[in-house]
Enzyme design. Structure first.
Site, PDB file in Angstrom:
ATOM      1  N   ASP A 102       0.832  -1.192   0.000  1.00 37.86           N
ATOM      2  CA  ASP A 102       0.000   0.000   0.000  1.00 37.86           C
ATOM      3  C   ASP A 102       0.873   1.249   0.000  1.00 37.86           C
ATOM      4  O   ASP A 102       2.018   1.233   0.469  1.00 37.86           O
ATOM      5  CB  ASP A 102      -0.894   0.027   1.248  1.00 37.86           C
ATOM      6  CG  ASP A 102      -1.891  -1.115   1.261  1.00 37.86           C
ATOM      7  OD1 ASP A 102      -2.327  -1.531   0.169  1.00 37.86           O
ATOM      8  OD2 ASP A 102      -2.222  -1.585   2.360  1.00 37.86           O
ATOM      9  N   THR A 103       0.328   2.330  -0.472  1.00 41.09           N
ATOM     10  CA  THR A 103       1.052   3.595  -0.531  1.00 41.09           C
ATOM     11  C   THR A 103       1.563   4.000   0.850  1.00 41.09           C
ATOM     12  O   THR A 103       2.679   4.514   0.983  1.00 41.09           O
ATOM     13  CB  THR A 103       0.139   4.697  -1.094  1.00 41.09           C
ATOM     14  OG1 THR A 103      -0.384   4.257  -2.347  1.00 41.09           O
ATOM     15  CG2 THR A 103       0.901   6.001  -1.299  1.00 41.09           C
TER      16      THR A 103
END
Length: 197
Positions: A41-42
């Protein structure tokens, strides 16, 4: 084409193409023709592998192969034995139940500073746990810890199979060439198989 190990920084999106808000992998890697094998995930950090080998991508990303991934999670609060055992046994989420996994309490690890830093609540302590899972559903670790009452504040993937980020000694944004055999426990290589970039 080489297989690369990257220490993905916080805030970098797992794609090479441009993004409206977040920088992409092209800010870290200029090697053409490689693609992420699995995702982070970012707002997660740590070990990400990139390759042009479709078979290897499937081996890393597909949960049917059960290649374990290990995460260090800084959580809000201090999980007790019951909460840790709940994580180990499998957590019922809205759309699936997680597989049993390995979980243990962890002393605060010696990590790089995150930019921006984690926001803490003044009167709530934090602690670290290590989770090793063989799945990789969307935001799974964050959902697991939240489901047992201990939301994740910071998440770092530290290992894929037998390959450990601590042995690669990569700073955030750095990458190196690895031998895919390092993912397998039988080799146990040190990981220092290429120049850092």
């Amino acid at each position: 084409m080489p297989t690369l190990a990257l220490n993905k920084p916080f805030g970098v999106v797992c794609q090479f193409s441009s993004h409206d808000v977040h920088p992409g992998l092209s800010t870290c890697i200029a090697t053409p023709g490689v693609y992420p094998a699995g995702r982070l995930d970012t707002d997660s950090e740590g070990l990400l592998l990139l390759t042009d080998d479709g078979t290897l991508q499937a081996r890393i990303a597909d949960p049917r192969h059960k290649l374990p991934k290990t995460y260090w999670a800084q959580v809000e609060g201090i999980p007790d034995f019951v909460a840790l055992q709940h994580l180990r046994d499998g957590v019922r989420l809205s759309d699936f139940t997680t597989r049993p996994c390995a979980v243990r309490a962890l002393d605060p690890p010696d990590l790089w500073e995150r930019t921006p830093p984690v926001r803490f609540r003044k009167h709530i302590p934090t602690s670290w746990i290590e989770l090793t899972i063989s799945e990789g559903k969307n935001r799974q670790v964050r959902r697991m810890t939240a489901a047992v009452g201990f939301p994740t504040l910071r998440l770092v993937r530290v290992a894929i199979g037998a390959l450990r980020l601590t042995e690669l000694a990569l700073a955030p944004g750095e990458h190196c060439v690895i031998d895919p055999a390092q993912l397998l426990p039988t080799r146990g290589a040190s990981g220092r198989s290429g120049r850092r970039h």
